[in-house]
Design a protein around this motif. Sequence first.
Motif, PDB file in Angstrom:
ATOM      1  N   GLY A   1       0.794  -1.216   0.000  1.00  0.00           N
ATOM      2  CA  GLY A   1       0.000   0.000   0.000  1.00  0.00           C
ATOM      3  C   GLY A   1       0.824   1.262   0.000  1.00  0.00           C
ATOM      4  O   GLY A   1       0.281   2.356   0.142  1.00  0.00           O
ATOM      5  N   GLU A   2       2.142   1.138  -0.167  1.00  0.00           N
ATOM      6  CA  GLU A   2       2.996   2.318  -0.118  1.00  0.00           C
ATOM      7  C   GLU A   2       2.892   3.127  -1.404  1.00  0.00           C
ATOM      8  O   GLU A   2       2.466   2.614  -2.438  1.00  0.00           O
ATOM      9  CB  GLU A   2       4.462   1.911   0.104  1.00  0.00           C
ATOM     10  N   PHE A   3       3.246   4.395  -1.341  1.00  0.00           N
ATOM     11  CA  PHE A   3       3.425   5.172  -2.564  1.00  0.00           C
ATOM     12  C   PHE A   3       4.725   5.947  -2.463  1.00  0.00           C
ATOM     13  O   PHE A   3       5.221   6.227  -1.374  1.00  0.00           O
ATOM     14  CB  PHE A   3       2.228   6.078  -2.875  1.00  0.00           C
ATOM     15  N   ARG A   4       5.300   6.263  -3.608  1.00  0.00           N
ATOM     16  CA  ARG A   4       6.620   6.875  -3.695  1.00  0.00           C
ATOM     17  C   ARG A   4       6.551   8.150  -4.511  1.00  0.00           C
ATOM     18  O   ARG A   4       5.637   8.331  -5.304  1.00  0.00           O
ATOM     19  CB  ARG A   4       7.616   5.890  -4.341  1.00  0.00           C
ATOM     20  N   TRP A   5       7.537   9.014  -4.335  1.00  0.00           N
ATOM     21  CA  TRP A   5       7.602  10.239  -5.116  1.00  0.00           C
ATOM     22  C   TRP A   5       9.026  10.505  -5.538  1.00  0.00           C
ATOM     23  O   TRP A   5       9.986  10.052  -4.910  1.00  0.00           O
ATOM     24  CB  TRP A   5       7.032  11.423  -4.330  1.00  0.00           C
ATOM     25  N   SER A   6       9.170  11.240  -6.648  1.00  0.00           N
ATOM     26  CA  SER A   6      10.484  11.507  -7.219  1.00  0.00           C
ATOM     27  C   SER A   6      11.230  12.540  -6.385  1.00  0.00           C
ATOM     28  O   SER A   6      10.688  13.150  -5.455  1.00  0.00           O
ATOM     29  CB  SER A   6      10.342  11.969  -8.667  1.00  0.00           C
ATOM     30  N   SER A   7      12.475  12.756  -6.743  1.00  0.00           N
ATOM     31  CA  SER A   7      13.340  13.653  -5.994  1.00  0.00           C
ATOM     32  C   SER A   7      12.794  15.079  -5.979  1.00  0.00           C
ATOM     33  O   SER A   7      12.343  15.595  -6.994  1.00  0.00           O
ATOM     34  CB  SER A   7      14.744  13.639  -6.592  1.00  0.00           C
ATOM     35  N   LEU A   8      12.846  15.709  -4.823  1.00  0.00           N
ATOM     36  CA  LEU A   8      12.384  17.085  -4.678  1.00  0.00           C
ATOM     37  C   LEU A   8      13.497  18.096  -4.892  1.00  0.00           C
ATOM     38  O   LEU A   8      13.247  19.300  -4.965  1.00  0.00           O
ATOM     39  CB  LEU A   8      11.775  17.300  -3.285  1.00  0.00           C
ATOM     40  N   SER A   9      14.746  17.619  -4.971  1.00  0.00           N
ATOM     41  CA  SER A   9      15.884  18.519  -5.121  1.00  0.00           C
ATOM     42  C   SER A   9      16.580  18.396  -6.464  1.00  0.00           C
ATOM     43  O   SER A   9      17.455  19.187  -6.781  1.00  0.00           O
ATOM     44  CB  SER A   9      16.909  18.262  -4.001  1.00  0.00           C
ATOM     45  N   GLU A  10      16.175  17.412  -7.267  1.00  0.00           N
ATOM     46  CA  GLU A  10      16.762  17.218  -8.593  1.00  0.00           C
ATOM     47  C   GLU A  10      15.741  17.577  -9.664  1.00  0.00           C
ATOM     48  O   GLU A  10      14.528  17.543  -9.427  1.00  0.00           O
ATOM     49  CB  GLU A  10      17.213  15.757  -8.780  1.00  0.00           C
ATOM     50  N   ILE A  11      16.235  17.907 -10.859  1.00  0.00           N
ATOM     51  CA  ILE A  11      15.331  18.274 -11.950  1.00  0.00           C
ATOM     52  C   ILE A  11      14.936  17.058 -12.782  1.00  0.00           C
ATOM     53  O   ILE A  11      14.195  17.188 -13.742  1.00  0.00           O
ATOM     54  CB  ILE A  11      15.969  19.342 -12.860  1.00  0.00           C
TER      55      ILE A  11
ATOM     56  N   GLN B   1       9.304   7.406   0.178  1.00  0.00           N
ATOM     57  CA  GLN B   1       8.144   6.522   0.134  1.00  0.00           C
ATOM     58  C   GLN B   1       7.387   6.633   1.449  1.00  0.00           C
ATOM     59  O   GLN B   1       7.931   7.038   2.476  1.00  0.00           O
ATOM     60  CB  GLN B   1       8.553   5.074  -0.118  1.00  0.00           C
ATOM     61  N   TYR B   2       6.101   6.285   1.371  1.00  0.00           N
ATOM     62  CA  TYR B   2       5.259   6.323   2.564  1.00  0.00           C
ATOM     63  C   TYR B   2       4.531   4.998   2.680  1.00  0.00           C
ATOM     64  O   TYR B   2       3.903   4.530   1.732  1.00  0.00           O
ATOM     65  CB  TYR B   2       4.239   7.459   2.482  1.00  0.00           C
ATOM     66  N   LEU B   3       4.614   4.391   3.848  1.00  0.00           N
ATOM     67  CA  LEU B   3       3.931   3.135   4.118  1.00  0.00           C
ATOM     68  C   LEU B   3       2.817   3.381   5.123  1.00  0.00           C
ATOM     69  O   LEU B   3       3.066   3.888   6.220  1.00  0.00           O
ATOM     70  CB  LEU B   3       4.910   2.095   4.683  1.00  0.00           C
ATOM     71  N   PRO B   4       1.566   3.107   4.759  1.00  0.00           N
ATOM     72  CA  PRO B   4       0.455   3.340   5.691  1.00  0.00           C
ATOM     73  C   PRO B   4       0.651   2.591   7.001  1.00  0.00           C
ATOM     74  O   PRO B   4       1.306   1.546   7.048  1.00  0.00           O
ATOM     75  CB  PRO B   4      -0.762   2.804   4.931  1.00  0.00           C
ATOM     76  N   GLU B   5       0.088   3.138   8.061  1.00  0.00           N
ATOM     77  CA  GLU B   5       0.212   2.505   9.366  1.00  0.00           C
ATOM     78  C   GLU B   5      -0.422   1.125   9.378  1.00  0.00           C
ATOM     79  O   GLU B   5       0.030   0.228  10.088  1.00  0.00           O
ATOM     80  CB  GLU B   5      -0.443   3.388  10.434  1.00  0.00           C
ATOM     81  N   GLU B   6      -1.481   0.944   8.612  1.00  0.00           N
ATOM     82  CA  GLU B   6      -2.116  -0.356   8.471  1.00  0.00           C
ATOM     83  C   GLU B   6      -1.944  -0.810   7.035  1.00  0.00           C
ATOM     84  O   GLU B   6      -2.273  -0.093   6.101  1.00  0.00           O
ATOM     85  CB  GLU B   6      -3.599  -0.281   8.837  1.00  0.00           C
TER      86      GLU B   6
END
Length: 219
Positions: free
Chosen positions: A24-34, A44-49
């Motif tokens: 159930g995780e989702f990921r995101w690209s770099s916030l400091s690179e172009i 990445q973020y993994l839900p608590e459940e």
Amino acid sequence: MSDITGTPSNSFVAGGNDTYKNMGEFRWSSLSEISPELFPVTNQYLPEEGNMSVITFEKASSNLIGFSKDRLYHIRKTASNQGGFIRINEMHKGYGIVNPKAATAVGSTIYFLTTKGLKSVDSTGRLDDVKAIDELIHNTWKDDLEVCELQFDPEMSALYIFNPTLEEAICFWFNTGKVTSMEDMSFTTSTTGFFPVDRTTNSTDINHDGVLEKRTMFI
């Protein structure tokens, strides 16, 4: 987002968090690179459940709301000297969305359909009830919620809730505060698209230079 239909597995990427893939995780690209193709292993973020996958996102002002079958996620980019970071908060447990097409943004507010009725959530995460069609949702449409769709037509200031199974729709008119019930809607789906403002133009040229406006379409 994990476990997206039709996408290959990324199991060839080695990392310490591989144990939690497809949970159930989702990921995101770099916030400091172009380079948007760069996905740092820590982004990445993994839900608590587990297994509370986000099935759709909608933008609310400068924030993003993620919807799962059980709850909502408030997602905000916060600036910092290192390029910023993503802050994610789970909220409104028990108010999940019924399907990926059952949410649409109206200004900075998102309307979405749950098994408890039609709800709205704003950019700050505040949840409100829309009680006008509670009787319809809880009785007539209760077996069809997984196929219902929401669309907003900015030109008409109208929110459509479409039930393709019963061929019915509900229209909320924001300019007048009225609600209309529509029948014999013999379409299979709904969507939004852009049309020329100048409707007198008969050209079929795909490079049409006219001003476009976003409209709701039933297909």
